[in-house]
Write a protein that holds these residues in place. Structure first.
Motif, PDB file in Angstrom:
ATOM      1  N   UNK A  25       1.319  -0.725  -0.045  1.00 48.57           N
ATOM      2  CA  UNK A  25      -0.018   0.081  -0.082  1.00 48.57           C
ATOM      3  C   UNK A  25       1.111   1.321  -0.092  1.00 48.57           C
ATOM      4  N   UNK A  26       0.453   2.190  -0.391  1.00 47.99           N
ATOM      5  CA  UNK A  26       1.128   3.553  -0.638  1.00 47.99           C
ATOM      6  C   UNK A  26       0.969   4.964   0.501  1.00 47.99           C
ATOM      7  N   UNK A  27       1.506   5.455   1.422  1.00 46.80           N
ATOM      8  CA  UNK A  27       0.480   5.831   2.688  1.00 46.80           C
ATOM      9  C   UNK A  27       1.907   7.105   2.458  1.00 46.80           C
ATOM     10  N   UNK A  28       1.257   8.348   1.926  1.00 48.94           N
ATOM     11  CA  UNK A  28       1.619   9.185   1.778  1.00 48.94           C
ATOM     12  C   UNK A  28       3.559   9.251   0.759  1.00 48.94           C
ATOM     13  N   UNK A  29       2.575   8.269   0.153  1.00 48.37           N
ATOM     14  CA  UNK A  29       4.059   8.160  -1.029  1.00 48.37           C
ATOM     15  C   UNK A  29       5.099   7.349  -0.599  1.00 48.37           C
ATOM     16  N   UNK A  30       4.897   6.679   0.610  1.00 51.75           N
ATOM     17  CA  UNK A  30       5.465   5.667   1.893  1.00 51.75           C
ATOM     18  C   UNK A  30       5.208   4.278   1.515  1.00 51.75           C
ATOM     19  N   UNK A  31       5.860   3.529   1.113  1.00 52.45           N
ATOM     20  CA  UNK A  31       5.673   1.271   0.569  1.00 52.45           C
ATOM     21  C   UNK A  31       5.615   1.594   1.591  1.00 52.45           C
ATOM     22  N   UNK A  32       4.611   0.407   2.150  1.00 50.48           N
ATOM     23  CA  UNK A  32       4.750  -0.207   3.395  1.00 50.48           C
ATOM     24  C   UNK A  32       4.057  -1.581   2.613  1.00 50.48           C
ATOM     25  N   UNK A  33       4.744  -2.583   3.071  1.00 47.25           N
ATOM     26  CA  UNK A  33       5.646  -3.881   2.442  1.00 47.25           C
ATOM     27  C   UNK A  33       3.752  -4.835   2.864  1.00 47.25           C
ATOM     28  N   UNK A  34       3.138  -5.459   2.402  1.00 47.49           N
ATOM     29  CA  UNK A  34       2.503  -6.566   2.983  1.00 47.49           C
ATOM     30  C   UNK A  34       1.085  -6.175   3.558  1.00 47.49           C
ATOM     31  N   UNK A  35       0.706  -4.274   3.736  1.00 48.74           N
ATOM     32  CA  UNK A  35      -0.593  -4.176   4.432  1.00 48.74           C
ATOM     33  C   UNK A  35      -1.370  -4.267   3.995  1.00 48.74           C
ATOM     34  N   UNK A  38      -6.218  -0.588   3.902  1.00 53.89           N
ATOM     35  CA  UNK A  38      -6.459   1.583   3.532  1.00 53.89           C
ATOM     36  C   UNK A  38      -5.984   1.804   4.327  1.00 53.89           C
ATOM     37  N   UNK A  39      -4.518   2.862   4.088  1.00 53.22           N
ATOM     38  CA  UNK A  39      -4.204   3.906   5.328  1.00 53.22           C
ATOM     39  C   UNK A  39      -5.729   4.132   5.751  1.00 53.22           C
ATOM     40  N   UNK A  40      -5.699   5.425   6.928  1.00 51.57           N
ATOM     41  CA  UNK A  40      -6.710   5.373   7.055  1.00 51.57           C
ATOM     42  C   UNK A  40      -6.175   6.265   8.874  1.00 51.57           C
ATOM     43  N   UNK A  70      -4.200  -5.934  28.219  1.00 53.92           N
ATOM     44  CA  UNK A  70      -4.411  -4.761  27.976  1.00 53.92           C
ATOM     45  C   UNK A  70      -5.466  -4.328  27.697  1.00 53.92           C
ATOM     46  N   UNK A  71      -6.208  -3.659  27.257  1.00 51.58           N
ATOM     47  CA  UNK A  71      -7.400  -2.629  28.054  1.00 51.58           C
ATOM     48  C   UNK A  71      -8.649  -2.433  26.715  1.00 51.58           C
ATOM     49  N   UNK A  72      -7.286  -1.835  25.530  1.00 48.80           N
ATOM     50  CA  UNK A  72      -8.544  -2.488  24.508  1.00 48.80           C
ATOM     51  C   UNK A  72      -7.608  -2.325  22.561  1.00 48.80           C
ATOM     52  N   UNK A  73      -7.952  -3.048  21.489  1.00 46.43           N
ATOM     53  CA  UNK A  73      -7.761  -3.437  20.809  1.00 46.43           C
ATOM     54  C   UNK A  73      -7.232  -2.297  20.511  1.00 46.43           C
ATOM     55  N   UNK A  74      -6.034  -1.479  18.734  1.00 46.08           N
ATOM     56  CA  UNK A  74      -5.377  -0.750  18.727  1.00 46.08           C
ATOM     57  C   UNK A  74      -5.299  -0.826  17.783  1.00 46.08           C
ATOM     58  N   UNK A  75      -4.923   0.589  16.733  1.00 42.28           N
ATOM     59  CA  UNK A  75      -4.005   0.161  15.549  1.00 42.28           C
ATOM     60  C   UNK A  75      -4.196   1.253  15.609  1.00 42.28           C
ATOM     61  N   UNK A  76      -2.768   2.309  14.485  1.00 42.53           N
ATOM     62  CA  UNK A  76      -2.271   3.315  14.365  1.00 42.53           C
ATOM     63  C   UNK A  76      -1.581   3.197  12.684  1.00 42.53           C
ATOM     64  N   UNK A  77      -1.880   4.540  12.230  1.00 46.00           N
ATOM     65  CA  UNK A  77      -0.883   4.824  10.866  1.00 46.00           C
ATOM     66  C   UNK A  77      -0.275   5.780  11.303  1.00 46.00           C
ATOM     67  N   UNK A  78       0.875   6.745  11.163  1.00 46.65           N
ATOM     68  CA  UNK A  78       1.000   7.675  11.553  1.00 46.65           C
ATOM     69  C   UNK A  78       2.169   8.083  10.921  1.00 46.65           C
ATOM     70  N   UNK A  79       3.032   9.194  11.026  1.00 46.29           N
ATOM     71  CA  UNK A  79       4.728   9.605  11.023  1.00 46.29           C
ATOM     72  C   UNK A  79       5.392   9.747  11.879  1.00 46.29           C
ATOM     73  N   UNK A 102       2.387  11.572  14.822  1.00 48.40           N
ATOM     74  CA  UNK A 102       1.046  12.058  14.387  1.00 48.40           C
ATOM     75  C   UNK A 102       0.693  11.626  12.511  1.00 48.40           C
ATOM     76  N   UNK A 103      -0.917  12.367  13.405  1.00 48.82           N
ATOM     77  CA  UNK A 103      -1.493  11.928  12.401  1.00 48.82           C
ATOM     78  C   UNK A 103      -2.123  12.464  11.639  1.00 48.82           C
ATOM     79  N   UNK A 104      -3.733  12.348  11.042  1.00 45.76           N
ATOM     80  CA  UNK A 104      -4.789  12.989  10.185  1.00 45.76           C
ATOM     81  C   UNK A 104      -4.135  14.314  10.114  1.00 45.76           C
ATOM     82  N   UNK A 105      -3.319  14.342   9.223  1.00 44.05           N
ATOM     83  CA  UNK A 105      -2.577  15.447   8.167  1.00 44.05           C
ATOM     84  C   UNK A 105      -1.180  15.807   9.061  1.00 44.05           C
ATOM     85  N   UNK A 106      -1.136  15.412  10.268  1.00 46.49           N
ATOM     86  CA  UNK A 106       0.357  15.217  10.874  1.00 46.49           C
ATOM     87  C   UNK A 106       1.289  14.723   9.631  1.00 46.49           C
ATOM     88  N   UNK A 107       0.325  13.343   9.975  1.00 44.72           N
ATOM     89  CA  UNK A 107       1.597  12.476   8.623  1.00 44.72           C
ATOM     90  C   UNK A 107       2.126  12.892   6.992  1.00 44.72           C
TER      91      UNK A 107
END
Length: 218
Positions: A25-35, A38-40, A70-79, A102-107
């Motif tokens: 997948x491509x997130x902000x022009x950075x290839x991430x293998x085997x993701x 889609x980025x969120x 554990x308290x919660x499940x968690x996923x993050x895409x960020x810079x 940083x996420x939601x625009x800060x990436x």
């Protein structure tokens, strides 16, 4: 015959423009293998499953033992705005790395260039340049210090390779911990809100998967 060729050409162009390549997948022009998704824009926090609630993780280093739940499940895409290493046992926190994320625009790379961040003693400190498109309040909602606990040595290896400015995808759990060293017991718990500030507003994450430009670590 011409019409058939034209239709085939249109189908080929449409497929070329819309299909996934299957390898990355491509997130902000950075290839991430085997993701495999889609980025969120913002971190995804969900309730634990019944089996999750029974899980207990343990980290031991020298005379220090940490029990992690554990308290919660968690996923993050960020810079990564900043990265700091903390050797196991240096403090009660069983996290060898802190990432300021940083996420939601800060990436976006153009935004990254307008914010200076550094870390010390488990805190992140940041400063906005005059051309930053976000207010102080806006950055507070989109940038946080994350104490990262790798689930295994392979994920630890992946964390060690991450550099400032990299894009990362991580999944796992927000957790609480209890660390015992001799007669001393220290407890701590992750923030479970993206809007809190100051003390206890950091995320403590038990990382079960890390994806970077270097590969997919599980």
């Amino acid at each position: 015959m011409r019409n058939i060729i034209l239709i085939l050409l249109i189908i080929f162009i449409f497929h070329s423009c819309t299909s996934d390549n299957g390898d990355s997948e491509v997130f902000d022009n950075t290839p991430l293998k085997n993701v495999d998704m889609k980025p969120f824009a913002v971190p995804i926090q969900t309730e634990l499953t019944k089996s999750d609630r029974k899980k207990v993780f343990t980290k031991t280093f020298g005379g220090t033992t940490s029990t992690i739940r554990p308290l919660y499940r968690y996923k993050i895409y960020a810079r990564v705005y900043s990265k700091k290493a903390y050797p196991f046992g240096i403090d009660p926190m069983p996290a060898p790395y802190d990432f300021a994320l940083g996420w939601d625009g800060l990436e976006k790379e153009e935004v990254f260039k307008t914010i200076k961040a550094r870390q010390s003693f488990r805190w992140v400190h940041w400063k906005l340049k005059p051309d930053c498109p976000y207010s102080v309040d806006g950055v507070y909602l989109r940038l946080a210090n994350n104490h990262l606990i790798p689930a295994n040595d392979n994920i630890l290896k992946g964390l060690s390779k991450v550099q400032k400015k990299d894009i990362v995808y991580m999944e796992g759990y927000l957790v609480e911990f209890e660390t015992v060293k001799g007669s001393r017991t220290v407890t701590g718990a992750s923030s479970t809100s993206r809007t809190d500030r100051q003390a206890h507003s950091c995320e403590i994450m038990y990382v079960t998967r890390l994806v970077t430009k270097n590969g997919d670590y599980r």
